[in-house]
Design a protein around this motif. Structure first.
Motif, PDB file in Angstrom:
ATOM      1  N   ASP A 130     104.085 111.701  -9.875  1.00 17.35           N
ATOM      2  CA  ASP A 130     105.299 110.900  -9.783  1.00 17.35           C
ATOM      3  C   ASP A 130     105.488 110.008 -11.007  1.00 17.35           C
ATOM      4  O   ASP A 130     106.592 109.514 -11.255  1.00 17.35           O
ATOM      5  CB  ASP A 130     105.276 110.037  -8.521  1.00 17.35           C
ATOM      6  CG  ASP A 130     105.292 110.874  -7.250  1.00 17.35           C
ATOM      7  OD1 ASP A 130     106.013 111.877  -7.216  1.00 17.35           O
ATOM      8  OD2 ASP A 130     104.569 110.519  -6.303  1.00 17.35           O
ATOM      9  N   LEU A 131     104.413 109.785 -11.757  1.00 11.65           N
ATOM     10  CA  LEU A 131     104.495 108.986 -12.983  1.00 11.65           C
ATOM     11  C   LEU A 131     104.705 109.852 -14.217  1.00 11.65           C
ATOM     12  O   LEU A 131     104.848 109.319 -15.326  1.00 11.65           O
ATOM     13  CB  LEU A 131     103.222 108.146 -13.160  1.00 11.65           C
ATOM     14  CG  LEU A 131     102.852 107.195 -12.012  1.00 11.65           C
ATOM     15  CD1 LEU A 131     101.645 106.358 -12.412  1.00 11.65           C
ATOM     16  CD2 LEU A 131     104.024 106.301 -11.642  1.00 11.65           C
ATOM     17  N   GLY A 132     104.694 111.159 -14.028  1.00  9.15           N
ATOM     18  CA  GLY A 132     104.883 112.067 -15.155  1.00  9.15           C
ATOM     19  C   GLY A 132     103.609 112.612 -15.766  1.00  9.15           C
ATOM     20  O   GLY A 132     103.639 113.251 -16.822  1.00  9.15           O
ATOM     21  N   VAL A 133     102.472 112.383 -15.115  1.00 12.03           N
ATOM     22  CA  VAL A 133     101.201 112.923 -15.605  1.00 12.03           C
ATOM     23  C   VAL A 133     101.149 114.417 -15.310  1.00 12.03           C
ATOM     24  O   VAL A 133     101.517 114.873 -14.228  1.00 12.03           O
ATOM     25  CB  VAL A 133     100.009 112.206 -14.950  1.00 12.03           C
ATOM     26  CG1 VAL A 133      98.683 112.841 -15.394  1.00 12.03           C
ATOM     27  CG2 VAL A 133     100.020 110.723 -15.295  1.00 12.03           C
ATOM     28  N   LYS A 134     100.653 115.187 -16.283  1.00 13.82           N
ATOM     29  CA  LYS A 134     100.515 116.640 -16.139  1.00 13.82           C
ATOM     30  C   LYS A 134      99.039 117.013 -16.087  1.00 13.82           C
ATOM     31  O   LYS A 134      98.188 116.284 -16.623  1.00 13.82           O
ATOM     32  CB  LYS A 134     101.209 117.359 -17.290  1.00 13.82           C
ATOM     33  CG  LYS A 134     102.709 117.090 -17.379  1.00 13.82           C
ATOM     34  CD  LYS A 134     103.313 117.812 -18.574  1.00 13.82           C
ATOM     35  CE  LYS A 134     104.833 117.650 -18.606  1.00 13.82           C
ATOM     36  NZ  LYS A 134     105.261 116.230 -18.692  1.00 13.82           N
ATOM     37  N   PRO A 135      98.715 118.148 -15.466  1.00 15.35           N
ATOM     38  CA  PRO A 135      97.302 118.541 -15.375  1.00 15.35           C
ATOM     39  C   PRO A 135      96.606 118.602 -16.729  1.00 15.35           C
ATOM     40  O   PRO A 135      95.422 118.242 -16.831  1.00 15.35           O
ATOM     41  CB  PRO A 135      97.370 119.926 -14.714  1.00 15.35           C
ATOM     42  CG  PRO A 135      98.620 119.889 -13.901  1.00 15.35           C
ATOM     43  CD  PRO A 135      99.592 119.069 -14.695  1.00 15.35           C
TER      44      PRO A 135
ATOM     45  N   THR B 152      92.134 114.067 -21.447  1.00 17.70           N
ATOM     46  CA  THR B 152      92.363 112.989 -22.404  1.00 17.70           C
ATOM     47  C   THR B 152      92.333 111.635 -21.719  1.00 17.70           C
ATOM     48  O   THR B 152      91.733 110.675 -22.227  1.00 17.70           O
ATOM     49  CB  THR B 152      93.710 113.183 -23.121  1.00 17.70           C
ATOM     50  OG1 THR B 152      93.682 114.410 -23.837  1.00 17.70           O
ATOM     51  CG2 THR B 152      93.983 112.035 -24.091  1.00 17.70           C
ATOM     52  N   ILE B 153      92.972 111.539 -20.542  1.00 15.66           N
ATOM     53  CA  ILE B 153      92.964 110.273 -19.802  1.00 15.66           C
ATOM     54  C   ILE B 153      91.528 109.880 -19.453  1.00 15.66           C
ATOM     55  O   ILE B 153      91.133 108.717 -19.603  1.00 15.66           O
ATOM     56  CB  ILE B 153      93.814 110.393 -18.527  1.00 15.66           C
ATOM     57  CG1 ILE B 153      95.298 110.524 -18.892  1.00 15.66           C
ATOM     58  CG2 ILE B 153      93.609 109.174 -17.622  1.00 15.66           C
ATOM     59  CD1 ILE B 153      96.195 110.857 -17.707  1.00 15.66           C
TER      60      ILE B 153
ATOM     61  N   SER C 204      87.259 113.125 -11.199  1.00 15.87           N
ATOM     62  CA  SER C 204      87.376 113.324  -9.755  1.00 15.87           C
ATOM     63  C   SER C 204      88.447 112.401  -9.170  1.00 15.87           C
ATOM     64  O   SER C 204      89.191 112.804  -8.271  1.00 15.87           O
ATOM     65  CB  SER C 204      86.025 113.085  -9.069  1.00 15.87           C
ATOM     66  OG  SER C 204      85.676 111.710  -9.056  1.00 15.87           O
ATOM     67  N   ILE C 205      88.542 111.183  -9.684  1.00 17.22           N
ATOM     68  CA  ILE C 205      89.600 110.260  -9.247  1.00 17.22           C
ATOM     69  C   ILE C 205      90.964 110.804  -9.653  1.00 17.22           C
ATOM     70  O   ILE C 205      91.908 110.822  -8.854  1.00 17.22           O
ATOM     71  CB  ILE C 205      89.367 108.859  -9.839  1.00 17.22           C
ATOM     72  CG1 ILE C 205      88.086 108.243  -9.279  1.00 17.22           C
ATOM     73  CG2 ILE C 205      90.571 107.947  -9.555  1.00 17.22           C
ATOM     74  CD1 ILE C 205      87.627 106.983  -9.999  1.00 17.22           C
ATOM     75  N   LEU C 206      91.071 111.246 -10.884  1.00 18.24           N
ATOM     76  CA  LEU C 206      92.340 111.773 -11.391  1.00 18.24           C
ATOM     77  C   LEU C 206      92.771 113.012 -10.629  1.00 18.24           C
ATOM     78  O   LEU C 206      93.962 113.177 -10.299  1.00 18.24           O
ATOM     79  CB  LEU C 206      92.227 112.080 -12.885  1.00 18.24           C
ATOM     80  CG  LEU C 206      92.070 110.878 -13.811  1.00 18.24           C
ATOM     81  CD1 LEU C 206      91.713 111.350 -15.217  1.00 18.24           C
ATOM     82  CD2 LEU C 206      93.345 110.037 -13.846  1.00 18.24           C
ATOM     83  N   ASP C 207      91.835 113.897 -10.343  1.00 20.71           N
ATOM     84  CA  ASP C 207      92.180 115.118  -9.607  1.00 20.71           C
ATOM     85  C   ASP C 207      92.726 114.769  -8.225  1.00 20.71           C
ATOM     86  O   ASP C 207      93.730 115.355  -7.779  1.00 20.71           O
ATOM     87  CB  ASP C 207      90.945 116.019  -9.466  1.00 20.71           C
ATOM     88  CG  ASP C 207      90.539 116.666 -10.787  1.00 20.71           C
ATOM     89  OD1 ASP C 207      91.387 116.742 -11.698  1.00 20.71           O
ATOM     90  OD2 ASP C 207      89.358 117.089 -10.904  1.00 20.71           O
TER      91      ASP C 207
ATOM     92  N   VAL D  16      96.836 105.941 -18.664  1.00 22.85           N
ATOM     93  CA  VAL D  16      97.977 106.471 -17.909  1.00 22.85           C
ATOM     94  C   VAL D  16      99.260 105.768 -18.338  1.00 22.85           C
ATOM     95  O   VAL D  16     100.296 106.398 -18.582  1.00 22.85           O
ATOM     96  CB  VAL D  16      97.753 106.313 -16.392  1.00 22.85           C
ATOM     97  CG1 VAL D  16      99.040 106.604 -15.621  1.00 22.85           C
ATOM     98  CG2 VAL D  16      96.640 107.249 -15.915  1.00 22.85           C
ATOM     99  N   GLY D  17      99.213 104.454 -18.451  1.00 26.39           N
ATOM    100  CA  GLY D  17     100.386 103.699 -18.874  1.00 26.39           C
ATOM    101  C   GLY D  17     100.818 104.033 -20.284  1.00 26.39           C
ATOM    102  O   GLY D  17     102.020 104.153 -20.567  1.00 26.39           O
ATOM    103  N   ALA D  18      99.829 104.193 -21.187  1.00 26.60           N
ATOM    104  CA  ALA D  18     100.159 104.539 -22.572  1.00 26.60           C
ATOM    105  C   ALA D  18     100.810 105.913 -22.662  1.00 26.60           C
ATOM    106  O   ALA D  18     101.728 106.135 -23.467  1.00 26.60           O
ATOM    107  CB  ALA D  18      98.888 104.497 -23.425  1.00 26.60           C
ATOM    108  N   LEU D  19     100.365 106.840 -21.824  1.00 25.58           N
ATOM    109  CA  LEU D  19     100.897 108.203 -21.849  1.00 25.58           C
ATOM    110  C   LEU D  19     102.284 108.281 -21.225  1.00 25.58           C
ATOM    111  O   LEU D  19     103.187 108.947 -21.750  1.00 25.58           O
ATOM    112  CB  LEU D  19      99.944 109.129 -21.085  1.00 25.58           C
ATOM    113  CG  LEU D  19     100.390 110.586 -20.917  1.00 25.58           C
ATOM    114  CD1 LEU D  19     100.356 111.321 -22.250  1.00 25.58           C
ATOM    115  CD2 LEU D  19      99.494 111.293 -19.892  1.00 25.58           C
TER     116      LEU D  19
END
Length: 403
Positions: free
Chosen positions: A358-363, A368-369, A394-397, A286-289
């Motif tokens: 809020d961190l800019g992650v997209k579905p 990949t994450i 499941s955590i990411l969702d 997540v941080g790298a992305l």
């Protein structure tokens, strides 16, 4: 297995804690040699603190140079720049002053002054061949715990995610923890670093418990949950619960600042042997992305990883609830759920976001994450509940939906 059957602690030879204790630096450093290199960042490089430390070192016969080019997230080229610039100075002692990146820089520069490149040969666990030159850590934030841990993390352009060097040889020889140095830390950074410390403590005490094979401490840097790390983790959780919000909202409160620095050190002592788990494993990709800070990503992820681990960790979470002062007549399950809710409330109070959006992650980033998370094997294996790609998803969702 009985609760108290196995314990491991790896800490610096000396931990010096207390307001004003930075003045001990000169005498401490002089016990190791006559030439010191201070590793810090550009902001602190202009701060009177550095001049005070250099003067203190000179009073005790230690010649000092200052490298103030430490960059956030510690890019490898910055490490090499420092080594090249001060190779001829050939310092006896390396002093990290600042946040985790400054302390990690001192560790890695000492390593490369002692052993040859390429630095990649030291990535992983137990790859450092022997002792490095003495490192003294002086943290100015309360969060990373790097002043007491065997880990240094850096950004290598040859790798998609941060690279870690994990070896007991990297534990600083001395940690000088002076809470007065955190009084000027901005509220936002105080929140992020305090959240990191909280995650270290919670993940350390809830890590998987392994059979205590006599050789495990020589085979694993992170051995999992154990009685000694549990002690440090619970102390950290108590202090953070009682003081983090105050430190964020009233930064000049030296009592809260002192409690948070002590908590950060305790949490570092806990995870330096027990290790961390799912939140840290997922934060790396997540941080790298998103190029967001480590502590911020951890803060978003921590409640969702606790939700995931709940059924494997009910009794541990109930013990954490007791340390946080949460009473429940409904038994361990109710106490565990109340603890997670309390952590969420604390993170909300100090303005930690509740969603990966809020961190800019997209579905479209989630697969990949999830796949990249599994490459952090030592953290994945340390999780109390089996962590696989569907579990990470499941955590990411859930973290995308927000609370």
């Amino acid at each position: 297995m009985k609760k108290y059957e196995y314990g491991v602690t790896r800490v610096p030879g000396r931990v010096i804690f207390g307001a004003g204790q930075r003045a001990a630096l000169g005498r401490v450093a002089a016990s190791f040699g006559k030439r010191a290199l201070i590793c810090t960042d550009s902001r602190l490089g202009q701060d009177p603190l550095i001049d005070q430390l250099v003067s203190n070192l000179a009073t005790h016969g230690v010649e000092t140079k200052v490298f103030d080019g430490t960059q956030a997230e510690l890019p490898l080229e910055g490490v090499r720049e420092c080594v090249a610039q001060y190779r001829k100075f050939d310092a006896d002692i390396y002093i990290g002053v600042g946040g985790g990146s400054c302390i990690d820089l001192a560790k890695v520069v000492s390593l490369l002054m002692t052993y040859p490149e390429p630095v990649a040969q030291y990535y992983g666990e137990f790859k450092v061949p022997g002792s490095i030159r003495p490192v003294i850590a002086i943290p100015t934030t309360s969060g990373t715990g790097s002043e007491v841990t065997p880990v240094a993390v850096l950004a290598d352009p040859q790798r998609a995610m941060k690279a870690g060097i994990s070896s007991p040889e990297l534990i600083p020889h001395v940690a000088i923890c002076d809470p007065e140095l955190t009084l000027s830390c901005p509220s936002g950074l105080t929140a992020i670093t305090g959240t990191d410390a909280l995650s270290h403590a919670i993940e350390a005490i809830s890590a998987i418990r392994r059979e205590p094979d006599p050789g495990m401490v020589m085979d694993r840097v992170f051995v999992g949950k154990n009685t000694l790390s549990d002690h440090y983790a619970l102390q950290a959780i108590r202090l953070i619960t009682d003081n983090l919000a105050t430190a964020v909202e009233h930064g000049s409160d030296i009592t809260a600042r002192s409690a948070m620095m002590l908590a950060s050190t305790y949490a570092g002592m806990a995870f330096s042997t027990a290790g961390t788990c799912a939140a840290h494993a997922i934060q790396y990709p997540v941080g790298a992305l998103t190029h967001t800070s480590h502590g911020l990503g951890i803060g978003v992820l921590l409640p969702y990883t606790m939700d995931f681990n709940l059924q494997a960790s009910v009794d541990v979470y109930a013990e954490i609830a007791e340390a946080m002062g949460i009473s429940s007549a409904g038994g361990p399950q109710e106490a565990a759920c109340a603890m997670i809710a309390s952590v969420r409330a604390l993170l909300k109070r100090i303005s930690i976001p509740s969603s990966l959006k809020d961190l800019g992650v997209k579905p479209e980033d989630l697969d990949t994450i999830a796949q990249q998370t599994m490459s952090a094997a030592r953290l994945v294996e340390n999780n109390p509940r089996k962590l696989d790609i569907p579990g990470v998803r499941s955590i990411l969702d859930a973290a995308m939906q927000g609370a």
